[in-house]
Structures are given as C-alpha cells and as structure tokens.
Design a protein around this motif. Structure first.
Motif, mmCIF file in Angstrom:
data_model
loop_
_atom_site.group_PDB
_atom_site.id
_atom_site.type_symbol
_atom_site.label_atom_id
_atom_site.label_comp_id
_atom_site.label_asym_id
_atom_site.label_seq_id
_atom_site.Cartn_x
_atom_site.Cartn_y
_atom_site.Cartn_z
ATOM 1 N N LYS A 1 -7.998 -3.956 -8.170
ATOM 2 C CA LYS A 1 -8.176 -2.509 -7.985
ATOM 3 C C LYS A 1 -6.842 -1.764 -7.941
ATOM 4 O O LYS A 1 -6.709 -0.682 -8.500
ATOM 5 C CB LYS A 1 -8.960 -2.252 -6.696
ATOM 6 C CG LYS A 1 -9.215 -0.789 -6.410
ATOM 7 C CD LYS A 1 -10.020 -0.623 -5.128
ATOM 8 C CE LYS A 1 -10.224 0.827 -4.795
ATOM 9 N NZ LYS A 1 -10.970 0.989 -3.545
ATOM 10 N N VAL A 2 -5.823 -2.346 -7.285
ATOM 11 C CA VAL A 2 -4.532 -1.657 -7.148
ATOM 12 C C VAL A 2 -3.657 -1.795 -8.383
ATOM 13 O O VAL A 2 -2.631 -1.134 -8.493
ATOM 14 C CB VAL A 2 -3.752 -2.105 -5.892
ATOM 15 C CG1 VAL A 2 -4.542 -1.826 -4.633
ATOM 16 C CG2 VAL A 2 -3.308 -3.551 -5.985
ATOM 17 N N LYS B 1 -0.694 -1.044 -3.816
ATOM 18 C CA LYS B 1 -0.652 -0.163 -4.988
ATOM 19 C C LYS B 1 0.793 0.201 -5.320
ATOM 20 O O LYS B 1 1.196 0.201 -6.485
ATOM 21 C CB LYS B 1 -1.485 1.092 -4.754
ATOM 22 C CG LYS B 1 -1.545 1.991 -5.974
ATOM 23 C CD LYS B 1 -2.688 2.960 -5.880
ATOM 24 C CE LYS B 1 -2.824 3.852 -7.070
ATOM 25 N NZ LYS B 1 -2.939 3.203 -8.340
ATOM 26 N N THR B 2 1.586 0.490 -4.290
ATOM 27 C CA THR B 2 3.007 0.787 -4.493
ATOM 28 C C THR B 2 3.713 -0.408 -5.131
ATOM 29 O O THR B 2 4.495 -0.253 -6.074
ATOM 30 C CB THR B 2 3.676 1.158 -3.159
ATOM 31 O OG1 THR B 2 2.999 2.295 -2.615
ATOM 32 C CG2 THR B 2 5.145 1.464 -3.335
ATOM 33 N N MET C 1 -4.218 0.781 5.904
ATOM 34 C CA MET C 1 -5.018 0.054 4.934
ATOM 35 C C MET C 1 -4.082 -0.699 3.982
ATOM 36 O O MET C 1 -3.060 -0.189 3.570
ATOM 37 C CB MET C 1 -5.914 1.038 4.189
ATOM 38 C CG MET C 1 -6.774 0.394 3.142
ATOM 39 S SD MET C 1 -7.978 1.527 2.458
ATOM 40 C CE MET C 1 -9.406 0.931 3.305
ATOM 41 N N GLU D 1 -4.411 -1.462 0.895
ATOM 42 C CA GLU D 1 -4.373 -1.024 -0.500
ATOM 43 C C GLU D 1 -3.161 -0.151 -0.821
ATOM 44 O O GLU D 1 -2.609 -0.250 -1.917
ATOM 45 C CB GLU D 1 -5.662 -0.293 -0.864
ATOM 46 C CG GLU D 1 -6.847 -1.229 -0.965
ATOM 47 C CD GLU D 1 -8.124 -0.526 -1.365
ATOM 48 O OE1 GLU D 1 -8.054 0.436 -2.145
ATOM 49 O OE2 GLU D 1 -9.187 -0.952 -0.901
ATOM 50 N N THR D 2 -2.736 0.679 0.092
ATOM 51 C CA THR D 2 -1.615 1.587 -0.192
ATOM 52 C C THR D 2 -0.322 0.841 -0.494
ATOM 53 O O THR D 2 0.289 1.077 -1.541
ATOM 54 C CB THR D 2 -1.430 2.596 0.959
ATOM 55 O OG1 THR D 2 -2.654 3.313 1.117
ATOM 56 C CG2 THR D 2 -0.301 3.563 0.664
ATOM 57 N N PRO D 3 0.132 -0.083 0.376
ATOM 58 C CA PRO D 3 1.363 -0.801 0.021
ATOM 59 C C PRO D 3 1.211 -1.692 -1.203
ATOM 60 O O PRO D 3 2.151 -1.858 -1.980
ATOM 61 C CB PRO D 3 1.702 -1.614 1.269
ATOM 62 C CG PRO D 3 0.471 -1.626 2.101
ATOM 63 C CD PRO D 3 -0.338 -0.435 1.717
ATOM 64 N N GLU E 1 2.727 -0.745 -8.824
ATOM 65 C CA GLU E 1 3.427 0.242 -9.655
ATOM 66 C C GLU E 1 4.870 -0.180 -9.909
ATOM 67 O O GLU E 1 5.380 -0.050 -11.027
ATOM 68 C CB GLU E 1 3.369 1.615 -8.988
ATOM 69 C CG GLU E 1 1.985 2.225 -8.996
ATOM 70 C CD GLU E 1 1.829 3.427 -8.071
ATOM 71 O OE1 GLU E 1 2.788 3.774 -7.346
ATOM 72 O OE2 GLU E 1 0.727 4.023 -8.066
#
Length: 108
Positions: free
Chosen positions: A46-47, A7-8, A1, A3-5, A11
């Motif tokens: 969202k992320v 979101k990283t 998905m 979204e995970t990379p 951050e």
C-alpha cells in the motif's frame, strides 16, 4: 501509525533508485498485535514498497512477534530479515544487487 514513516521511506527508495533498506528499530517499541503483524506485507504494498526490496530490520532482541513478522513477509515473497547485529544485517544486504548502496534509516 506505521504507514506514514513507511510511505516516506518508500518515496525515498524510489527517488534514490535503492532496493535495500537498513532499518534500525532498537530504540522503538512495537504495540502491534499479531493480527496487525499479519497484514504487514499489505501495508508494504500500500505504501509503495517494491517486491524486490530487501529489508534488514535491526532489533535489540529476537522475540516471537518479530519472528512472526519475518515469516509472514517471507511467506508472501517479501525479503525481510530480522537481526540483532547491525554488521550481519549490512552483510546480508550487501550480498544482494551489488553496486547499489542500501538506504539507511538510522539516526546520524
């Protein structure tokens, strides 16, 4: 998905106080639909991406779906531009907010 990379990356951008993102996608393959592409700005929010983030996306070739992504982002006030030339992408990033280095998400 996706979204995970993302979101990283969000951050890392916050931690480094960085507002420019150079994403080399030339070795990736997109399976997203046009409908999923339409919601890309919502995913950015969202992320944790900030609206003042400038994103340069490097691809092997320009095609309709990737240009649709750029248009959707632009229409929703996200600064996303698609490039095939990494030098042009970096030049575009460097014209914004001088004094801060872009965060590179390429393999080194």
């Amino acid at each position: 998905m996706i979204e995970t990379p993302l979101k990283t990356a969000a951050e890392m951008l916050v931690k480094k106080d960085c507002y420019r993102l150079f994403s080399d996608l030339r070795e990736t393959f997109s399976t997203s639909t046009i409908a999923q592409t339409y919601y890309l700005p919502d995913i950015f929010k969202k992320v944790g991406f900030h609206h003042h983030l400038r994103q340069a996306l490097i691809v092997n070739r320009i095609y309709d779906k990737i240009m649709f992504a750029e248009t959707v982002c632009s229409n929703r006030a996200w600064k996303v531009k698609i490039f095939t030339d990494p030098d042009a992408a970096q030049n575009w990033l460097m014209t914004f907010n001088k004094g801060r280095r872009p965060l590179s998400l390429t393999k080194e």
